[in-house]
Design a protein around this motif. Structure first.
Motif, mmCIF file in Angstrom:
data_model
loop_
_atom_site.group_PDB
_atom_site.id
_atom_site.type_symbol
_atom_site.label_atom_id
_atom_site.label_comp_id
_atom_site.label_asym_id
_atom_site.label_seq_id
_atom_site.Cartn_x
_atom_site.Cartn_y
_atom_site.Cartn_z
ATOM 1 N N ASP A 1 1.071 -1.318 -0.056
ATOM 2 C CA ASP A 1 -0.011 0.063 0.121
ATOM 3 C C ASP A 1 0.853 1.277 0.044
ATOM 4 O OD1 ASP A 1 -2.275 -1.607 0.140
ATOM 5 O OD2 ASP A 1 -2.678 -1.094 2.219
ATOM 6 N N LEU A 2 0.557 2.150 -0.805
ATOM 7 C CA LEU A 2 1.142 3.734 -0.646
ATOM 8 C C LEU A 2 0.273 4.351 0.309
ATOM 9 C CD1 LEU A 2 3.272 5.848 -1.826
ATOM 10 C CD2 LEU A 2 1.269 6.300 -3.632
ATOM 11 N N MET A 3 0.969 4.572 1.533
ATOM 12 C CA MET A 3 0.577 5.358 2.493
ATOM 13 C C MET A 3 1.423 6.352 3.099
ATOM 14 S SD MET A 3 -1.079 3.368 6.076
ATOM 15 C CE MET A 3 -2.268 2.582 4.966
ATOM 16 N N VAL A 4 0.558 7.716 3.391
ATOM 17 C CA VAL A 4 1.328 8.421 4.001
ATOM 18 C C VAL A 4 0.469 9.105 5.504
ATOM 19 C CG1 VAL A 4 -0.045 10.343 2.597
ATOM 20 C CG2 VAL A 4 1.946 11.029 3.869
ATOM 21 N N GLU A 5 1.373 9.107 6.468
ATOM 22 C CA GLU A 5 0.916 9.513 7.697
ATOM 23 C C GLU A 5 1.066 10.755 8.016
ATOM 24 O OE1 GLU A 5 1.035 8.383 12.595
ATOM 25 O OE2 GLU A 5 2.481 7.406 11.165
ATOM 26 N N ILE A 6 -0.155 11.574 8.357
ATOM 27 C CA ILE A 6 0.111 12.877 8.737
ATOM 28 C C ILE A 6 0.272 13.019 10.243
ATOM 29 C CG2 ILE A 6 -0.984 15.304 8.706
ATOM 30 C CD1 ILE A 6 -2.506 14.306 6.343
ATOM 31 N N GLY A 7 1.603 13.870 10.503
ATOM 32 C CA GLY A 7 1.945 14.118 11.841
ATOM 33 C C GLY A 7 2.082 12.829 12.862
ATOM 34 N N VAL B 1 5.732 9.884 5.637
ATOM 35 C CA VAL B 1 5.346 10.621 6.929
ATOM 36 C C VAL B 1 5.449 12.045 6.521
ATOM 37 C CG1 VAL B 1 5.423 8.800 8.712
ATOM 38 C CG2 VAL B 1 7.300 10.471 8.277
ATOM 39 N N VAL B 2 4.571 12.860 6.787
ATOM 40 C CA VAL B 2 4.632 14.452 6.928
ATOM 41 C C VAL B 2 4.856 14.981 8.198
ATOM 42 C CG1 VAL B 2 3.827 16.550 5.987
ATOM 43 C CG2 VAL B 2 3.340 14.253 4.452
ATOM 44 N N ASP C 1 2.250 18.793 -1.282
ATOM 45 C CA ASP C 1 1.575 18.220 -2.531
ATOM 46 C C ASP C 1 1.450 16.735 -2.199
ATOM 47 O OD1 ASP C 1 0.892 17.832 -4.865
ATOM 48 O OD2 ASP C 1 2.684 18.261 -6.266
ATOM 49 N N PHE C 2 0.290 16.159 -1.957
ATOM 50 C CA PHE C 2 0.087 15.000 -1.635
ATOM 51 C C PHE C 2 -0.175 14.248 -3.117
ATOM 52 C CE2 PHE C 2 -1.331 16.792 2.320
ATOM 53 C CZ PHE C 2 -0.748 15.436 3.138
ATOM 54 N N GLY C 3 -0.411 15.188 -4.159
ATOM 55 C CA GLY C 3 -0.650 14.704 -5.453
ATOM 56 C C GLY C 3 0.611 14.326 -6.207
ATOM 57 N N ALA C 4 1.635 14.606 -5.751
ATOM 58 C CA ALA C 4 3.068 14.237 -6.067
ATOM 59 C C ALA C 4 3.630 12.924 -5.510
ATOM 60 C CB ALA C 4 4.195 15.013 -5.865
ATOM 61 N N ASP D 1 -3.791 6.020 -6.032
ATOM 62 C CA ASP D 1 -4.193 4.894 -5.033
ATOM 63 C C ASP D 1 -3.567 5.189 -3.829
ATOM 64 O OD1 ASP D 1 -5.923 2.867 -4.550
ATOM 65 O OD2 ASP D 1 -4.123 1.223 -4.771
ATOM 66 N N LEU D 2 -3.437 6.494 -3.292
ATOM 67 C CA LEU D 2 -2.758 6.911 -2.030
ATOM 68 C C LEU D 2 -3.623 6.894 -0.791
ATOM 69 C CD1 LEU D 2 -0.292 8.244 -0.639
ATOM 70 C CD2 LEU D 2 -1.442 10.307 -1.165
ATOM 71 N N ARG D 3 -3.252 5.989 0.042
ATOM 72 C CA ARG D 3 -4.022 5.936 1.372
ATOM 73 C C ARG D 3 -3.313 6.950 2.488
ATOM 74 N NH1 ARG D 3 -4.830 0.042 3.464
ATOM 75 N NH2 ARG D 3 -6.840 1.382 4.142
ATOM 76 N N VAL D 4 -4.166 7.794 3.250
ATOM 77 C CA VAL D 4 -3.780 8.694 4.020
ATOM 78 C C VAL D 4 -4.305 8.499 5.388
ATOM 79 C CG1 VAL D 4 -3.430 11.400 4.376
ATOM 80 C CG2 VAL D 4 -3.974 10.351 1.898
ATOM 81 N N VAL D 5 -3.615 8.800 6.526
ATOM 82 C CA VAL D 5 -4.135 8.441 7.833
ATOM 83 C C VAL D 5 -3.323 9.449 8.609
ATOM 84 C CG1 VAL D 5 -4.167 5.934 7.336
ATOM 85 C CG2 VAL D 5 -1.947 7.136 8.310
#
Length: 266
Positions: A43-49, A68-69, A99-102, A106-110
């Motif tokens: 999974d392509l996932m990004v965690e904010i904070g 992570v951001v 820029d989450f689009g970059a 199929d991005l998953r954001v948490v």
């Protein structure tokens, strides 16, 4: 394993009010959140904070790699000491302008979103909906209740309309203040957002739609004939089947779409 330097960062870090930092400390709640997210290898996932990595670690165990951001340099130092670049890609900066689009499709954001920027951050994330599979967030319960509210109640507002136009949303469960350090003064809740498929969206001009919704809710106690008078007259509202004496919270998303289309056709 957390190195001694990493342990020191965790032990010494003082939550910063300007970043809205409240760190999860309940293993049971963390397990429940991760189970709701259901991360899978690849999974392509990004965690904010990511903060002190309470969710980061169990997510990584399932994923293998996580983005992570994070804006706090002290927390970033701890993350770099704790995880390798092969495990964690750290994007240093403000999620409000990231820029989450970059990151790809199929991005998953948490994330456990800071209460003080939750609304503008949700609007920012909505602009990338076409590239997102799903989003799972911890937010102030009051905000989540507004997101999923039905027309006709006091909780239904601009946030409800703007997000419900673009997403299917569901409040999953409530998280008590004691699950955090420091403990906030309010309950939190987990919400799931799934972007609507193209065929589910009612076509309309996004900028005009936002302008209509913002104007309608600018003065909640006033009738639409007053709040929207700079955009559309009473006769046009009647022609659309909308009572000029109605108030903003009584209209559904489709009503706002109809107003937007009428304005765009002029």
């Amino acid at each position: 394993m957390l190195s001694r330097d990493g342990e020191a960062v965790v032990r010494q870090h003082i939550p910063r009010k300007r970043f809205g930092q409240n760190f999860l400390n309940s293993p049971g709640v963390i397990r429940k959140i991760v189970a709701a997210i259901a991360p899978r290898p690849g999974d392509l996932m990004v965690e904010i904070g990511p903060g002190l990595a309470a969710m980061t670690e169990p997510l990584l165990e399932a994923l293998g790699h996580l983005h992570v951001v994070e804006i706090d340099r002290d927390l970033i130092a701890g993350l770099r000491q704790r995880f390798t670049p092969e495990q964690l890609t750290i994007h240093e900066g403000d999620a409000l302008v990231f820029d989450f689009g970059a990151m790809g499709a199929d991005l998953r954001v948490v994330g456990n979103l800071p209460y003080n920027i939750s609304t503008p951050l949700l609007f920012h994330l909505a602009t990338f909906a076409d590239q997102v599979r799903d989003m799972h967030f911890m937010l102030q319960k009051e905000v989540v209740d507004r997101m999923v509210a039905e027309p006709g109640g006091g909780e239904f507002g601009r946030l409800s309309v703007m997000l419900q136009y673009r997403f299917h949303m569901e409040r999953l469960f409530i998280v008590p203040p004691g699950a955090f350090t420091p403990a906030p003064k309010v309950d939190s809740a987990i919400v799931r957002l799934i972007p609507k498929a193209a065929g589910e969206l009612e076509p309309c001009d996004g900028e005009v739609f936002a302008r209509v919704v913002t104007a309608a809710f600018s003065q909640r106690r006033k009738m639409l004939r007053n709040t929207l008078r700079e955009l559309i007259d009473e006769a046009a509202l009647v022609a659309l089947g909308i009572a000029p004496t109605a108030r903003a919270e009584t209209l559904g998303v489709s009503d706002y779409v109809r107003i937007t289309r009428a304005l765009s056709a002029d």
